[in-house]
Design a protein around this motif. Sequence first.
Motif, mmCIF file in Angstrom:
data_model
loop_
_atom_site.group_PDB
_atom_site.id
_atom_site.type_symbol
_atom_site.label_atom_id
_atom_site.label_comp_id
_atom_site.label_asym_id
_atom_site.label_seq_id
_atom_site.Cartn_x
_atom_site.Cartn_y
_atom_site.Cartn_z
ATOM 1 N N LEU A 51 -4.179 23.057 -1.355
ATOM 2 C CA LEU A 51 -2.768 23.430 -1.178
ATOM 3 C C LEU A 51 -1.997 22.123 -1.089
ATOM 4 O O LEU A 51 -2.399 21.228 -0.347
ATOM 5 C CB LEU A 51 -2.600 24.212 0.129
ATOM 6 C CG LEU A 51 -1.184 24.215 0.738
ATOM 7 C CD1 LEU A 51 -0.224 25.051 -0.115
ATOM 8 C CD2 LEU A 51 -1.221 24.759 2.166
ATOM 9 N N VAL A 53 2.206 20.346 -1.418
ATOM 10 C CA VAL A 53 3.638 20.369 -1.737
ATOM 11 C C VAL A 53 4.045 18.917 -1.970
ATOM 12 O O VAL A 53 3.652 18.022 -1.208
ATOM 13 C CB VAL A 53 4.449 20.994 -0.568
ATOM 14 C CG1 VAL A 53 5.955 20.848 -0.811
ATOM 15 C CG2 VAL A 53 4.076 22.467 -0.385
ATOM 16 N N GLN A 58 8.622 18.584 1.063
ATOM 17 C CA GLN A 58 7.979 19.171 2.242
ATOM 18 C C GLN A 58 9.013 19.508 3.322
ATOM 19 O O GLN A 58 10.116 18.968 3.322
ATOM 20 C CB GLN A 58 6.908 18.213 2.785
ATOM 21 C CG GLN A 58 5.697 18.135 1.858
ATOM 22 C CD GLN A 58 4.651 17.118 2.287
ATOM 23 O OE1 GLN A 58 4.704 16.580 3.386
ATOM 24 N NE2 GLN A 58 3.705 16.847 1.397
ATOM 25 N N GLY A 59 8.635 20.441 4.211
ATOM 26 C CA GLY A 59 9.512 20.818 5.318
ATOM 27 C C GLY A 59 10.603 21.789 4.914
ATOM 28 O O GLY A 59 11.554 22.001 5.664
ATOM 29 N N LYS A 60 10.490 22.392 3.727
ATOM 30 C CA LYS A 60 11.518 23.344 3.265
ATOM 31 C C LYS A 60 10.973 24.763 3.141
ATOM 32 O O LYS A 60 11.583 25.616 2.493
ATOM 33 C CB LYS A 60 12.046 22.899 1.896
ATOM 34 C CG LYS A 60 12.744 21.547 1.936
ATOM 35 C CD LYS A 60 13.223 21.153 0.549
ATOM 36 C CE LYS A 60 13.981 19.831 0.649
ATOM 37 N NZ LYS A 60 14.267 19.244 -0.653
ATOM 38 N N GLY A 61 9.785 24.995 3.678
ATOM 39 C CA GLY A 61 9.222 26.352 3.638
ATOM 40 C C GLY A 61 8.352 26.645 2.419
ATOM 41 O O GLY A 61 7.839 27.760 2.286
ATOM 42 N N GLY A 63 5.368 25.302 1.565
ATOM 43 C CA GLY A 63 3.956 25.431 1.934
ATOM 44 C C GLY A 63 3.676 26.804 2.525
ATOM 45 O O GLY A 63 2.700 27.472 2.160
ATOM 46 N N LYS A 64 4.560 27.234 3.432
ATOM 47 C CA LYS A 64 4.416 28.554 4.068
ATOM 48 C C LYS A 64 4.419 29.661 3.006
ATOM 49 O O LYS A 64 3.580 30.563 3.022
ATOM 50 C CB LYS A 64 5.572 28.748 5.051
ATOM 51 C CG LYS A 64 5.565 30.040 5.806
ATOM 52 C CD LYS A 64 6.761 30.070 6.763
ATOM 53 C CE LYS A 64 6.893 31.417 7.419
ATOM 54 N NZ LYS A 64 8.033 31.476 8.327
ATOM 55 N N THR A 86 -8.882 22.317 6.912
ATOM 56 C CA THR A 86 -7.982 21.173 6.760
ATOM 57 C C THR A 86 -8.530 19.997 7.551
ATOM 58 O O THR A 86 -9.445 20.160 8.367
ATOM 59 C CB THR A 86 -6.546 21.532 7.188
ATOM 60 O OG1 THR A 86 -5.653 20.536 6.681
ATOM 61 C CG2 THR A 86 -6.397 21.595 8.715
ATOM 62 N N LYS A 92 -0.423 17.602 12.044
ATOM 63 C CA LYS A 92 0.640 18.258 11.291
ATOM 64 C C LYS A 92 0.089 19.504 10.583
ATOM 65 O O LYS A 92 0.674 20.585 10.663
ATOM 66 C CB LYS A 92 1.228 17.288 10.260
ATOM 67 C CG LYS A 92 2.318 17.940 9.451
ATOM 68 C CD LYS A 92 2.836 17.105 8.326
ATOM 69 C CE LYS A 92 3.700 18.006 7.432
ATOM 70 N NZ LYS A 92 4.223 17.346 6.274
ATOM 71 N N ASN A 93 -1.042 19.337 9.909
ATOM 72 C CA ASN A 93 -1.605 20.472 9.176
ATOM 73 C C ASN A 93 -2.077 21.567 10.132
ATOM 74 O O ASN A 93 -1.884 22.755 9.870
ATOM 75 C CB ASN A 93 -2.769 20.019 8.292
ATOM 76 C CG ASN A 93 -2.287 19.259 7.072
ATOM 77 O OD1 ASN A 93 -1.122 18.874 7.011
ATOM 78 N ND2 ASN A 93 -3.155 19.024 6.123
ATOM 79 N N LYS A 99 1.156 27.935 13.161
ATOM 80 C CA LYS A 99 2.442 28.654 13.073
ATOM 81 C C LYS A 99 2.333 29.866 12.166
ATOM 82 O O LYS A 99 3.064 30.840 12.318
ATOM 83 C CB LYS A 99 3.525 27.715 12.544
ATOM 84 C CG LYS A 99 4.194 26.924 13.639
ATOM 85 C CD LYS A 99 5.601 26.550 13.225
ATOM 86 C CE LYS A 99 6.439 26.207 14.434
ATOM 87 N NZ LYS A 99 7.760 25.719 14.048
#
Length: 276
Positions: A51, A53, A58-61, A63-64, A86, A92-93, A99
């Motif tokens: 996976l 990005v 990154q940080g914009k949703g 990856g989710k 991971t 971070k991961n 989450k």
Amino acid sequence: MQVPMMRRSSLNMEYYMDKEPGGFFVMLGNGKIVGSIASHVWGSVGWFGPLEVNPVCQGKGYGKALVERSVEHLRARGCTTIGCETMAGSPKNIAFYHKLGFKAMSLSHVLYKRLGDVPPKLVTDKFIRPFNHEKDIPGCRKLWNGILPGLDYSVELASVTEKGLGDIWAVDSEDGPAHAIVHTYEMFDDSQNAIIKLLVAGKNDMASAGKLLDRCEVSALTIGKTGMFIRTYDINPPKLDWFFGRGYALQGTSVRLILDGPDEADETLHISCWSA
Ligand SMILES: CC(C)(COP(=O)(O)OP(=O)(O)OC[C@H]1O[C@@H](n2cnc3c(N)ncnc32)[C@H](O)[C@@H]1OP(=O)(O)O)[C@@H](O)C(=O)NCCC(=O)NCCS
């Protein structure tokens, strides 16, 4: 890691796409690919990886969204255990997956050996033979069910033969056909290394495991590879000391994270993990 991170080969990506059609997703941003995820189905077990990005996105949703799309695919394919792995040293991961509802389980390890430093014995053992898909699969299923009910590696075994990714070796034992896949194809561009994708034997069958490991190393040396990678899950035998005694060194550690269902039991000797 003590080895450089390399670019994945086209053959590697094709192998992922072909063995799980419809399970490889990309994220588009302004018409360009900004991220991707590959889904894998091993019977009742579904996992994803790699996976990624693009760092500037990154940080914009994204990856989710990619993880959610892969999980949706794996659930629709009937997987009852769903997870990923991971880097254990990446808070971070780990926070990212927590989450999304994943729970951390045990550690898995990446081991590496420079082939040639400890030359494997010439394999003359008449009990080691090439894998026979038709005859061996039913016995293999019994071994796989000892790891986790419904676990099915047949897609991995078939892809080796169909795409010419390496060799599959077997040893007959009381528990069934112990077996190992060695990937000798170029998973990364210009790689000098081979990878043991899978090795399964009966609970205490260290003898078959040792023979298979030696045979996989010979497969790699025969086509000019100079190193071997193995990924192994901590709770299953063989334990790390067994690999160290065979010349392997620890390169890195990952953590398994599970969203749905049970993790595997520790009953069967088993080398393989979910970090591709
Ligand atoms: C890991 C990775 C895929 C995450 O993708 P991303 O697009 O940056 O993550 P998202 O923006 O979708 O974040 C999703 C959630 O995780 C949270 N999150 C991310 N990093 C976090 C951190 N360090 N601590 C706490 N929460 C964090 C976000 O805040 C967000 O939460 P929200 O939905 O409540 O807002 C991306 O960082 C990446 O490509 N890393 C490099 C490659 C890699 O490590 N891949 C994974 C290998 S297993």
